[in-house]
Design a protein around this motif. Structure first.
Motif, PDB file in Angstrom:
ATOM      1  N   THR A  35       0.859  -1.177   0.000  1.00 43.67           N
ATOM      2  CA  THR A  35       0.000   0.000   0.000  1.00 43.67           C
ATOM      3  C   THR A  35       0.895   1.226   0.000  1.00 43.67           C
ATOM      4  O   THR A  35       1.696   1.411   0.926  1.00 43.67           O
ATOM      5  CB  THR A  35      -0.923   0.019   1.228  1.00 43.67           C
ATOM      6  N   VAL A  67       2.923  -2.621 -13.014  1.00 46.84           N
ATOM      7  CA  VAL A  67       2.325  -2.164 -11.758  1.00 46.84           C
ATOM      8  C   VAL A  67       0.826  -2.017 -11.991  1.00 46.84           C
ATOM      9  O   VAL A  67       0.393  -1.382 -12.960  1.00 46.84           O
ATOM     10  CB  VAL A  67       2.932  -0.826 -11.304  1.00 46.84           C
ATOM     11  N   GLN A  69      -2.927  -1.044 -10.097  1.00 42.40           N
ATOM     12  CA  GLN A  69      -3.640  -0.441  -8.969  1.00 42.40           C
ATOM     13  C   GLN A  69      -5.145  -0.548  -9.265  1.00 42.40           C
ATOM     14  O   GLN A  69      -5.650   0.090 -10.181  1.00 42.40           O
ATOM     15  CB  GLN A  69      -3.241   1.013  -8.772  1.00 42.40           C
ATOM     16  N   VAL A  74      -0.471   1.056 -13.984  1.00 40.86           N
ATOM     17  CA  VAL A  74       0.317   2.258 -13.730  1.00 40.86           C
ATOM     18  C   VAL A  74       1.593   2.142 -14.543  1.00 40.86           C
ATOM     19  O   VAL A  74       2.290   1.123 -14.487  1.00 40.86           O
ATOM     20  CB  VAL A  74       0.654   2.398 -12.229  1.00 40.86           C
ATOM     21  N   LEU A  86       6.369   5.985  -9.531  1.00 39.14           N
ATOM     22  CA  LEU A  86       5.008   5.604  -9.897  1.00 39.14           C
ATOM     23  C   LEU A  86       4.088   6.812  -9.782  1.00 39.14           C
ATOM     24  O   LEU A  86       3.881   7.337  -8.676  1.00 39.14           O
ATOM     25  CB  LEU A  86       4.514   4.483  -8.980  1.00 39.14           C
ATOM     26  N   LEU A  88       0.831   8.040  -9.190  1.00 42.42           N
ATOM     27  CA  LEU A  88      -0.439   7.517  -8.693  1.00 42.42           C
ATOM     28  C   LEU A  88      -1.454   8.641  -8.520  1.00 42.42           C
ATOM     29  O   LEU A  88      -1.097   9.810  -8.320  1.00 42.42           O
ATOM     30  CB  LEU A  88      -0.218   6.811  -7.350  1.00 42.42           C
ATOM     31  N   LEU A  94      -1.200  -1.593  -4.314  1.00 41.59           N
ATOM     32  CA  LEU A  94      -0.503  -1.852  -5.568  1.00 41.59           C
ATOM     33  C   LEU A  94      -0.115  -3.315  -5.671  1.00 41.59           C
ATOM     34  O   LEU A  94       0.205  -3.967  -4.668  1.00 41.59           O
ATOM     35  CB  LEU A  94       0.777  -1.006  -5.666  1.00 41.59           C
ATOM     36  N   VAL A  96       2.799  -5.219  -7.837  1.00 43.66           N
ATOM     37  CA  VAL A  96       3.969  -5.028  -8.704  1.00 43.66           C
ATOM     38  C   VAL A  96       4.471  -6.406  -9.122  1.00 43.66           C
ATOM     39  O   VAL A  96       4.702  -7.272  -8.268  1.00 43.66           O
ATOM     40  CB  VAL A  96       5.090  -4.256  -7.968  1.00 43.66           C
TER      41      VAL A  96
END
Length: 582
Positions: A35, A67, A69, A74, A86, A88, A94, A96
């Motif tokens: 997170t 990545v 989300q 992302v 990143l 965001l 997240l 990854v």
């Protein structure tokens, strides 16, 4: 990896899932769940493996970074060779994912095959912004029949928990269908795991000897038990190889089966065990201030590596003998070999000990054909200076062990990194003249007075001259019946003849050269001329040069008990020294 991994608990820190279930592909599938703690977090892979001072650029093995989300991808923005930012729009969890190629078999890198998996996690796990000092959870998916051996606390569900990122990176991962032997040292649980054989099963006395050496390390440090509360030994028993890397709660060793079967091979493996086990204190917990904390992204100059590695390299020779494993003759042979190697390395006249430590990142681990002429290992010269320091301190009623114990109490046990000044002060506290002598030995390219210090314990170094003239080169036989120059000694006959590494030797005085035997026969033929005619090939062109040999050089040095120096008092001094007593 599961398509929909569980969402991370922000309070629990990141979760790392490693999938090794397709070992034949040599790819480790990595999923990192976390997170984010800010809207512009960064993910960065360490550039080096702690304990090995070389920028390895582990990122070269990373591929397929993605990545996710929620339902969105992302797109990472690369801000350096091993770091991504990143962009965001929320702090939602997240996922990854990436892959790592694991094909480099050393104690500092990663190797995955059908037989085993070994992961140096500095080359595996991305560090996320704000997570370095938070707990990390490690999960492994393994091929059927494999188990994992990791020096981390195990969770009830089969995962492992690291208190922070540093502890995770410091935990080597060995996995496979390996035998595991359990034993204890002063009540502390230890495990021995071997890939490539089962050494304790083949050598019933092995674990008992390891325990003796471990207890001797404890006594040397003034402790009744190891610094670790649960210790793991991992041995890669290979056809050929040598190396080791220390961790807070583990040692990873590589050793050759042929070397183990050779005379003295078992003893040298025990010395490697002693070296890495002693690092549990010296280096891992008693460490240079420059390494507290570690900077994983760049080289950090550490002038105290001579103490961290040189002192340990010296003591690893004495520890087995002090533990009752080995003989005085063994010790003299092994110490003599190190002293001989040191005295036959011309680079000691070019590079001082402190300079060797400071240049570790760019020289020691990047050997080439001229390295022996331009540098000296801080392991090797550090061990020589440690010997001199130990014998010097004994003139003052002290010892190297007493200095080490004092530094452990003042710095290691207290979690304080030491500086160069702290080291000099610690030695000068036991022998005041070391306040001037030690800095001189660290900076100078002159040799300490080895002969005088060895005389204190009835020993002497005896030279063994070579049987043939000195040509100033090192040769290697190549495929197809040819010889090439592997090394050309600085200021030697071959250099004066304008030869260089890589040249192929063709003929000497009209005699064809195809092997070392041909060369020896050609050199044995008497000639009135001082200069020999050498035909060689470089870059596809044949050339002729004159080669004028020098007188035979010293081939090696032997450390012996000198009857003219020995006495009852010196024998007693020698026994105290060999048993690590003041």
């Amino acid at each position: 990896m599961p398509d929909d991994p569980p969402q991370p608990d922000a309070a629990a820190g990141p979760v790392i899932q490693l999938d090794l279930r397709e070992p034949h592909r040599h790819l480790v599938q990595v999923t990192l769940l976390l997170t984010p703690r800010c809207l512009r977090p960064e993910l960065q892979l360490p550039a080096w493996t702690p304990g090995s001072y070389l920028i390895r650029d582990h990122v070269r093995n990373l591929e397929g970074l993605e990545v996710i989300q929620g339902d969105s991808n992302v797109v990472p923005i690369r801000v350096s060779e091993a770091c991504w930012r990143l962009p965001l729009t929320s702090l939602a969890p997240l996922v990854v994912r990436y892959r790592l190629q694991a094909t480099e078999l050393t104690v500092r890198t990663c190797h995955l095959s059908a037989d085993h998996g070994f992961l140096a996690l500095a080359g595996v796990v991305l560090e996320a912004t704000g997570e370095r000092w938070n707990p990390h959870r490690l999960e492994l998916l393994l091929p059927e029949g494999w188990q994992a051996f990791i020096p981390l606390p195990a969770a009830a569900d089969g995962a492992w928990i690291a208190g922070d990122y540093d502890r995770l990176i410091d935990a080597p991962v060995e996995a496979g269908p390996h035998p595991c032997h359990r034993f204890s040292v002063a009540g502390v649980p230890h495990r021995w795991v071997t890939w490539g054989g089962d050494l304790p099963a083949r050598d019933p006395a092995w674990l008992a000897d390891v325990e003796r050496i471990a207890l001797t390390c404890c006594r040397l440090m003034g402790e009744t038990a190891p610094a670790s509360d649960d210790y793991l030994f991992v041995l890669h028993l290979l056809d050929a190889g040598f190396g080791g890397l220390e961790h807070d709660h583990a040692s990873v060793l590589q050793y050759g089966r042929r070397a183990l079967a050779a005379p003295g091979g078992r003893r040298k493996l025990l010395q490697l065990v002693a070296h890495e086990y002693l690092h549990q204190w010296n280096v891992r917990r008693l460490k240079p201030a420059e390494l507290t904390p570690l900077d994983y992204g760049r080289a950090t100059i550490v002038s105290g590596l001579w103490f961290a590695e040189g002192v340990t390299s010296y003591l690893d020779l004495l520890l087995p003998l002090a533990a009752g494993v080995g003989t005085e003759a063994d010790l003299l042979e092994d110490l003599g070999a190190d002293l001989s190697r040191y005295l036959l390395t011309p680079g000691r006249r070019v590079q001082g000990l402190r300079q060797s430590a400071e240049e570790a990142w760019v020289k020691l681990y990047r050997q080439d054909a001229s390295s022996a002429d331009s540098q000296i290992s801080y392991y090797l010269k550090g061990a020589v200076v440690a010997l001199v320091l130990d014998l010097h301190l004994r003139r003052h009623g002290s010892s190297l062990g007493m200095v080490l114990r004092g530094l452990w109490r003042s710095h290691g046990a207290a979690g304080r990194g030491y500086t160069d000044a702290d080291l000099v002060d610690a030695f000068a506290d036991q022998a005041p003249d070391l306040a001037e002598l030690l800095p001189l030995w660290l900076e100078s390219t002159d040799d300490p007075d080895l002969d005088a210090y060895l005389a204190d314990v009835g020993l002497a170094l005896r030279p063994k001259p070579a049987n043939e003239p000195f040509l100033g080169w090192q040769l290697e036989e190549a495929a197809g019946g040819s010889m090439r120059l592997k090394r050309v000694h600085r200021d030697g006959p071959a250099e004066r003849a304008c030869l260089q590494a890589g040249d192929e030797l063709l003929a000497l005085d009209d005699l064809r050269l195809r092997s070392l035997e041909d060369l020896a026969l050609a050199l044995a033929i008497p000639t009135a001329a001082a200069e020999r005619q050498l035909l060689f090939c470089r870059d596809g062109r044949v050339r002729l040069t004159g080669l004028q040999p020098d007188s035979p050089a010293i081939a090696s040095w032997q450390l012996v008990i000198d009857p003219e120096r020995d006495s009852a008092l010196k024998r007693a001094n020698r026994q105290r020294w060999l048993s690590l007593q003041p």
